[in-house]
Motif scaffolding. Structure first.
Motif, PDB file in Angstrom:
ATOM      1  N   LYS A 137    -137.466  35.364  -5.550  1.00 16.46           N
ATOM      2  CA  LYS A 137    -138.385  35.291  -4.485  1.00 16.46           C
ATOM      3  C   LYS A 137    -137.794  34.744  -3.372  1.00 16.46           C
ATOM      4  CE  LYS A 137    -143.128  33.501  -4.218  1.00 16.46           C
ATOM      5  NZ  LYS A 137    -143.814  32.644  -4.587  1.00 16.46           N
ATOM      6  N   HIS A 138    -136.867  34.078  -3.313  1.00 13.21           N
ATOM      7  CA  HIS A 138    -136.365  33.160  -2.071  1.00 13.21           C
ATOM      8  C   HIS A 138    -134.846  33.518  -1.696  1.00 13.21           C
ATOM      9  CE1 HIS A 138    -140.142  30.816  -1.989  1.00 13.21           C
ATOM     10  NE2 HIS A 138    -139.916  30.639  -3.142  1.00 13.21           N
ATOM     11  N   PRO A 139    -134.531  34.696  -1.746  1.00  8.86           N
ATOM     12  CA  PRO A 139    -133.100  35.194  -1.908  1.00  8.86           C
ATOM     13  C   PRO A 139    -131.987  34.579  -0.853  1.00  8.86           C
ATOM     14  CG  PRO A 139    -134.473  37.283  -1.115  1.00  8.86           C
ATOM     15  CD  PRO A 139    -135.238  36.060  -1.464  1.00  8.86           C
ATOM     16  N   GLN A 140    -132.542  33.946   0.001  1.00  9.35           N
ATOM     17  CA  GLN A 140    -131.794  33.418   1.067  1.00  9.35           C
ATOM     18  C   GLN A 140    -131.693  32.006   0.497  1.00  9.35           C
ATOM     19  OE1 GLN A 140    -130.905  35.252   3.427  1.00  9.35           O
ATOM     20  NE2 GLN A 140    -132.313  36.891   2.878  1.00  9.35           N
ATOM     21  N   ASP A 141    -132.040  31.309  -0.570  1.00  8.44           N
ATOM     22  CA  ASP A 141    -131.877  29.890  -0.817  1.00  8.44           C
ATOM     23  C   ASP A 141    -130.387  29.758  -1.595  1.00  8.44           C
ATOM     24  OD1 ASP A 141    -134.429  29.278   0.456  1.00  8.44           O
ATOM     25  OD2 ASP A 141    -135.169  28.849  -1.566  1.00  8.44           O
ATOM     26  N   GLN A 142    -130.169  28.390  -1.621  1.00  7.87           N
ATOM     27  CA  GLN A 142    -129.193  28.259  -2.531  1.00  7.87           C
ATOM     28  C   GLN A 142    -129.647  27.360  -3.499  1.00  7.87           C
ATOM     29  OE1 GLN A 142    -125.777  28.894  -2.247  1.00  7.87           O
ATOM     30  NE2 GLN A 142    -126.008  30.053  -0.383  1.00  7.87           N
ATOM     31  N   VAL A 143    -129.569  27.618  -4.688  1.00  4.77           N
ATOM     32  CA  VAL A 143    -130.183  26.812  -5.923  1.00  4.77           C
ATOM     33  C   VAL A 143    -129.058  26.353  -6.936  1.00  4.77           C
ATOM     34  CG1 VAL A 143    -131.340  27.253  -7.992  1.00  4.77           C
ATOM     35  CG2 VAL A 143    -131.883  28.383  -6.009  1.00  4.77           C
ATOM     36  N   ASP A 174    -144.429  27.139  -7.770  1.00  3.94           N
ATOM     37  CA  ASP A 174    -143.839  27.691  -6.402  1.00  3.94           C
ATOM     38  C   ASP A 174    -144.887  27.730  -5.254  1.00  3.94           C
ATOM     39  OD1 ASP A 174    -141.286  28.370  -5.556  1.00  3.94           O
ATOM     40  OD2 ASP A 174    -142.160  30.500  -4.867  1.00  3.94           O
ATOM     41  N   TYR A 175    -146.040  27.924  -5.714  1.00  4.94           N
ATOM     42  CA  TYR A 175    -147.058  28.204  -4.791  1.00  4.94           C
ATOM     43  C   TYR A 175    -147.455  26.642  -4.146  1.00  4.94           C
ATOM     44  CZ  TYR A 175    -151.317  29.937  -2.950  1.00  4.94           C
ATOM     45  OH  TYR A 175    -152.381  30.630  -2.052  1.00  4.94           O
ATOM     46  N   VAL A 176    -147.529  25.883  -5.244  1.00  6.55           N
ATOM     47  CA  VAL A 176    -148.029  24.514  -4.897  1.00  6.55           C
ATOM     48  C   VAL A 176    -146.843  23.766  -3.779  1.00  6.55           C
ATOM     49  CG1 VAL A 176    -147.883  21.892  -5.660  1.00  6.55           C
ATOM     50  CG2 VAL A 176    -149.454  23.845  -6.893  1.00  6.55           C
ATOM     51  N   LEU A 177    -145.731  24.226  -4.017  1.00  4.71           N
ATOM     52  CA  LEU A 177    -144.416  23.675  -3.265  1.00  4.71           C
ATOM     53  C   LEU A 177    -144.640  24.185  -1.938  1.00  4.71           C
ATOM     54  CD1 LEU A 177    -141.938  21.939  -3.760  1.00  4.71           C
ATOM     55  CD2 LEU A 177    -140.814  24.025  -4.225  1.00  4.71           C
ATOM     56  N   GLU A 178    -145.064  25.382  -1.536  1.00  4.16           N
ATOM     57  CA  GLU A 178    -145.137  25.867  -0.383  1.00  4.16           C
ATOM     58  C   GLU A 178    -146.549  25.433   0.353  1.00  4.16           C
ATOM     59  OE1 GLU A 178    -144.417  30.090  -0.110  1.00  4.16           O
ATOM     60  OE2 GLU A 178    -142.402  29.848  -0.740  1.00  4.16           O
ATOM     61  N   LYS A 179    -147.693  25.330  -0.354  1.00  2.87           N
ATOM     62  CA  LYS A 179    -148.824  25.223   0.189  1.00  2.87           C
ATOM     63  C   LYS A 179    -149.570  23.976   0.108  1.00  2.87           C
ATOM     64  CE  LYS A 179    -149.754  29.879   0.936  1.00  2.87           C
ATOM     65  NZ  LYS A 179    -149.065  30.948   1.455  1.00  2.87           N
ATOM     66  N   GLY A 180    -148.887  23.293  -0.967  1.00  5.20           N
ATOM     67  CA  GLY A 180    -149.360  21.881  -1.078  1.00  5.20           C
ATOM     68  C   GLY A 180    -149.356  21.072  -0.203  1.00  5.20           C
ATOM     69  N   LYS A 181    -150.354  19.809  -0.377  1.00  2.00           N
ATOM     70  CA  LYS A 181    -150.001  18.796   0.655  1.00  2.00           C
ATOM     71  C   LYS A 181    -149.096  17.559  -0.095  1.00  2.00           C
ATOM     72  CE  LYS A 181    -153.663  16.740   2.675  1.00  2.00           C
ATOM     73  NZ  LYS A 181    -155.308  16.517   2.672  1.00  2.00           N
ATOM     74  N   PRO A 182    -148.312  16.908   0.793  1.00  3.26           N
ATOM     75  CA  PRO A 182    -147.646  15.810   0.259  1.00  3.26           C
ATOM     76  C   PRO A 182    -148.444  14.849  -0.309  1.00  3.26           C
ATOM     77  CG  PRO A 182    -146.394  16.644   2.210  1.00  3.26           C
ATOM     78  CD  PRO A 182    -147.851  17.439   2.224  1.00  3.26           C
ATOM     79  N   GLY A 183    -148.228  14.203  -1.418  1.00  6.98           N
ATOM     80  CA  GLY A 183    -148.909  13.192  -1.841  1.00  6.98           C
ATOM     81  C   GLY A 183    -150.086  13.497  -2.702  1.00  6.98           C
TER      82      GLY A 183
END
Ligand code: NAD
Ligand code: DAU
Length: 337
Positions: A23-29, A226-235
């Motif tokens: 889903k994020h082919p530019q990333d380094q994992v 993955d959704y939470v990581l993108e759209k979730g609020k810190p804390g």
């Protein structure tokens, strides 16, 4: 983005690595994994073919190593799957759980603080809330863990929340329900029962078999987090469940039916110590954010059973280890008559 996935050689972590690379082919994992009994390099077979992927063997409790990996790979975010995860093992060896699930989490948080990382996602569990008779737990409910495993996971969550409160770190927590799918270690209910049934071995059902869990297909959990990581609020904390609450008896019958095996394989065995009766999550917060599951339970279970039928080379060697021998002696041999 440069992502550190701790515990990425395990069941859920390896599925997340596959999803992330797709889903994020530019990333380094980068995966950092101790390769305990539950970590399996074969789980990362596909990832290893990708030039954006790196594997490092090591312990999240080792602060120097964690810092070195972050510096060497220029890590931006950490997703922490690394944990001791099996409740029955936590009843036998609680100390391993406190070490990795509490101390290991704190070591990672300290590194997030030191290197000012952009995000830290803690993969937690519905078990931290304890058992619930009716309805589902909300994210604001108090923690009431009952096994050494869930108490250790709760300890990890509290560290995360304390680092948010004290140092304002950009942390998030997901709490998911029982995952199932390919590559789950055959000590957990579904893979144990599927592989035992394939081999015509007894299925050790604890107590009255009426304990209830909410079952989520592993791909749905990975998409959700993955959704939470993108759209979730810190804390914030986010529950991830599927609403598939089923008793262990129902799960057992469904497996036997799919494999066309007789009910006589079921063995009633003594209950797990302190066995939580029912887990369930209120999903309003995550659903309101737009996060949905895709897999119907029946299709997900069929896909899972088929994977174990097709991949005996993956699970057969895992069923001969020391714990599995102990397990068999404890729960099955005593009840064979
Ligand atoms: P798993 O047991 O399959 O994998 C755990 C991985 O962590 C393994 O690869 C292991 O080698 C690694 N690990 C353990 N200790 C480590 C350490 N000290 N340093 C580095 N790596 C270490 O677990 P899973 O079922 O994939 O669970 C992953 C995460 O999701 C865990 O945090 C678990 O608490 C959480 N969770 C699991 C479920 C579930 O149903 N399986 C449900 C909710 C939450
Ligand atoms: O709820 C999320 C949790 O689900 C995760 O945080 C844990 O890491 C994961 O291990 C899982 O915990 P459970 O204890 O719910 O899963 P397990 O597969 O061990 O057991 C599921 C149910 O099946 C539980 O009620 C106990 C029962 N059981 C389990 C085994 C292994 C049996 O009846 N017989 C068995 O042999």
């Amino acid at each position: 983005m440069r992502v550190l996935v701790t515990g990425g050689a395990g069941f859920i972590g390896s599925h997340y690595v596959d999803l992330r690379l797709k889903k994020h082919p530019q990333d380094q994992v980068v995966v950092l994994d101790k390769l305990t009994y539950a970590g399996n390099p074969a789980n990362l077979k596909d990832a290893k073919k990708n030039s954006h992927f790196t594997f490092v063997r090591g312990d999240i409790c080792n602060a120097k190593l964690v810092e070195r990996v972050i510096q060497q790979h220029g890590i931006d975010i950490i997703i922490n799957f690394a944990a001791e995860t099996h409740v029955d093992r936590s009843i036998l060896h609680p100390e391993d759980f406190a070490k990795t699930d509490v101390l290991g989490t704190q070591v990672l948080l300290e590194a997030v603080r030191k290197f000012k990382l952009k995000r830290f996602l803690q993969i937690s569990t519905d078990e931290v809330y304890g058992s619930i008779e009716k309805g589902g737990f909300r994210e604001t409910d108090p923690l009431k863990p009952s096994s050494p495993y869930s108490a250790s996971k709760a300890g990890g969550d509290l560290q995360v929340l304390a680092y948010r409160h004290t140092y304002n770190l950009p942390v998030l927590i997901t709490r998911s329900s029982n995952n199932f799918g390919p590559r789950q270690y055959p000590e957990k209910l579904i893979p144990l029962f599927v592989t035992n049934a394939i081999e015509d071995k007894p299925l050790p059902l604890y107590g009255d078999g009426l304990n209830t869990r909410d079952w989520i297909y592993v791909e749905d959990n990975c998409s959700g987090l993955d959704y939470v990581l993108e759209k979730g609020k810190p804390g914030e904390i986010y529950n991830i469940g599927a609403g598939n609450t089923k008793t262990n008896k129902e799960i057992t019958s469904a497996i036997l039916k799919l494999l066309k095996k007789p009910c006589s394989l079921i063995r009633r065995v003594p209950d797990r110590l302190g066995h939580d009766r029912r887990y369930a999550l209120n999903m309003k917060k995550t659903r309101d954010m737009g996060c949905q599951t895709q897999w119907a339970f029946t299709r997900a279970l069929q896909t899972t059973v088929q994977w174990y039928l097709d991949n005996p080379q993956w699970w057969q060697p895992l069923k001969t280890g020391e714990y599995m021998k102990y397990y068999k002696k404890q729960y099955v041999d005593r009840h064979r008559k």
